[in-house]
Scaffold this motif. Structure first.
Motif, PDB file in Angstrom:
ATOM      1  N   VAL A 167       0.836  -1.207   0.000  1.00 55.88           N
ATOM      2  CA  VAL A 167       0.000   0.000   0.000  1.00 55.88           C
ATOM      3  C   VAL A 167       0.869   1.255   0.000  1.00 55.88           C
ATOM      4  CG1 VAL A 167      -1.715   1.309   1.313  1.00 55.88           C
ATOM      5  CG2 VAL A 167      -1.920  -1.181   1.137  1.00 55.88           C
ATOM      6  N   ALA A 168       1.946   1.226   0.804  1.00 55.19           N
ATOM      7  CA  ALA A 168       2.836   2.382   0.880  1.00 55.19           C
ATOM      8  C   ALA A 168       3.528   2.636  -0.453  1.00 55.19           C
ATOM      9  CB  ALA A 168       3.864   2.160   1.985  1.00 55.19           C
ATOM     10  N   LEU A 169       4.005   1.577  -1.097  1.00 54.64           N
ATOM     11  CA  LEU A 169       4.663   1.733  -2.385  1.00 54.64           C
ATOM     12  C   LEU A 169       3.689   2.224  -3.456  1.00 54.64           C
ATOM     13  CD1 LEU A 169       6.918  -1.470  -2.421  1.00 54.64           C
ATOM     14  CD2 LEU A 169       7.660   0.910  -2.168  1.00 54.64           C
ATOM     15  N   ASP A 170       2.484   1.742  -3.397  1.00 55.30           N
ATOM     16  CA  ASP A 170       1.465   2.183  -4.351  1.00 55.30           C
ATOM     17  C   ASP A 170       1.165   3.668  -4.172  1.00 55.30           C
ATOM     18  OD1 ASP A 170      -0.535   1.583  -6.413  1.00 55.30           O
ATOM     19  OD2 ASP A 170      -1.980   2.051  -4.815  1.00 55.30           O
ATOM     20  N   LEU A 171       1.154   4.112  -2.910  1.00 55.55           N
ATOM     21  CA  LEU A 171       0.895   5.521  -2.624  1.00 55.55           C
ATOM     22  C   LEU A 171       2.036   6.402  -3.132  1.00 55.55           C
ATOM     23  CD1 LEU A 171      -0.854   7.658  -1.260  1.00 55.55           C
ATOM     24  CD2 LEU A 171       0.332   7.168   0.881  1.00 55.55           C
ATOM     25  N   VAL A 172       3.270   5.941  -2.937  1.00 54.83           N
ATOM     26  CA  VAL A 172       4.425   6.701  -3.429  1.00 54.83           C
ATOM     27  C   VAL A 172       4.397   6.802  -4.946  1.00 54.83           C
ATOM     28  CG1 VAL A 172       6.935   6.653  -3.680  1.00 54.83           C
ATOM     29  CG2 VAL A 172       5.892   6.142  -1.468  1.00 54.83           C
ATOM     30  N   GLU A 173       4.084   5.697  -5.615  1.00 56.21           N
ATOM     31  CA  GLU A 173       4.020   5.710  -7.072  1.00 56.21           C
ATOM     32  C   GLU A 173       2.924   6.648  -7.568  1.00 56.21           C
ATOM     33  OE1 GLU A 173       3.468   2.580 -10.829  1.00 56.21           O
ATOM     34  OE2 GLU A 173       3.530   1.862  -8.761  1.00 56.21           O
ATOM     35  N   ASP A 174       1.818   6.660  -6.862  1.00 57.42           N
ATOM     36  CA  ASP A 174       0.717   7.544  -7.242  1.00 57.42           C
ATOM     37  C   ASP A 174       1.128   9.011  -7.137  1.00 57.42           C
ATOM     38  OD1 ASP A 174      -2.208   7.917  -7.871  1.00 57.42           O
ATOM     39  OD2 ASP A 174      -2.125   8.942  -5.926  1.00 57.42           O
ATOM     40  N   ARG A 175       1.839   9.334  -6.062  1.00 54.71           N
ATOM     41  CA  ARG A 175       2.285  10.723  -5.878  1.00 54.71           C
ATOM     42  C   ARG A 175       3.344  11.104  -6.904  1.00 54.71           C
ATOM     43  NH1 ARG A 175       2.799  10.946   0.773  1.00 54.71           N
ATOM     44  NH2 ARG A 175       0.540  10.996   1.204  1.00 54.71           N
ATOM     45  N   MET A 176       4.252  10.172  -7.228  1.00 55.22           N
ATOM     46  CA  MET A 176       5.293  10.450  -8.212  1.00 55.22           C
ATOM     47  C   MET A 176       4.703  10.692  -9.590  1.00 55.22           C
ATOM     48  SD  MET A 176       8.396  10.490  -6.939  1.00 55.22           S
ATOM     49  CE  MET A 176       9.441  10.108  -8.330  1.00 55.22           C
TER      50      MET A 176
END
Length: 245
Positions: free
Chosen positions: A20-29
């Motif tokens: 979930v955390a990695l998905d959130l970072v990718e979304d923000r990037m």
């Protein structure tokens, strides 16, 4: 939680927290403007605070966090070229040039060379003061130069070297040199402590050393320079040694 539920995601509800955390970072990037990402990867445009990270990303062989910003940017700018031609004289010269060092190489088979197959001689002239809090040719720059040569030369090649400072201006110089013995498990013969004072246009050599180890052993040296008005010309202050693989 609101950030997680208000956006679209393809992750299942029972996904691990790290996913979930990695998905959130990718979304923000993905929401960042393309030019921001592009500039962060450009050595000449990246923020100064990111240069050390960029050095790691570009696999720069020799890096010093204490380098001034302009030196870091030059080293990063030639990193791809250095890696592309690593093991050639061009690669060695290019890497050293980014440090403000001019290098001259003489292969063993060339006129005036050592005549020992598989070896070469290199003379490196420091042309600018990289570290503002020390002398021009201080221990840090000497180590940077030797580490750069060792990282870019063919691994099977031995070499002898001269490291000096060369300037085209009105000045006089003195050199107080000190080399401290290093102890290595493999053993080596290291330069003894020495001190030498020289004038403009005069070359001084310290005692040569031979490091019979799998990897070159770097001497620790210190130098103090003083400048005053004298004749115009090239002043060459030299440290000399030999590394055999």
């Amino acid at each position: 939680m609101s950030d997680q539920t208000s956006r679209q995601t393809v992750l299942p509800p029972n996904s691990a927290a790290v996913a979930v955390a990695l998905d959130l970072v990718e979304d923000r990037m993905s929401g960042l403007p393309a030019e921001v990402i592009r500039d962060c990867l450009d050595p000449m445009r990246a923020p100064a605070s990111l240069l050390d990270h960029l050095g790691w990303e570009l696999s720069v062989d020799v890096w010093d966090r204490e380098w001034p910003e302009q030196v870091k940017r030059r080293v990063l700018a030639v990193s791809e070229e250095v890696h592309k031609y690593k093991g050639t004289p061009y690669s060695i010269k290019t890497a050293l040039d980014a440090l403000g060092v001019t290098a001259h190489l003489l292969e063993w088979w060339q006129e005036g060379g050592s005549g020992v197959p598989g070896t070469f001689e290199i003379t490196a002239y420091a042309n600018e003061q990289i570290f503002a809090d020390g002398p021009i040719l201080d221990a840090r720059l000497q180590e940077n130069i030797l580490s750069t040569i060792s990282a870019t030369k063919p691994k099977s090649r031995g070499y002898s070297f001269q490291i000096g400072a060369q300037f085209e201006s009105s000045l006089s110089m003195g050199l107080a040199g000190r080399s401290n013995a290093l102890t290595q498990p493999m053993g080596a013969t290291i330069l003894p402590q020495s001190g030498t004072a020289i004038g403009a246009g005069v070359m001084a050599h310290s005692v040569a050393f031979i490091a019979k180890t799998a990897e070159p052993v770097l001497p620790q040296m210190g130098a103090v320079f003083g400048c005053g008005a004298t004749a115009r010309g090239h002043s060459f202050l030299s440290l000399h040694g030999e590394l055999l693989t």
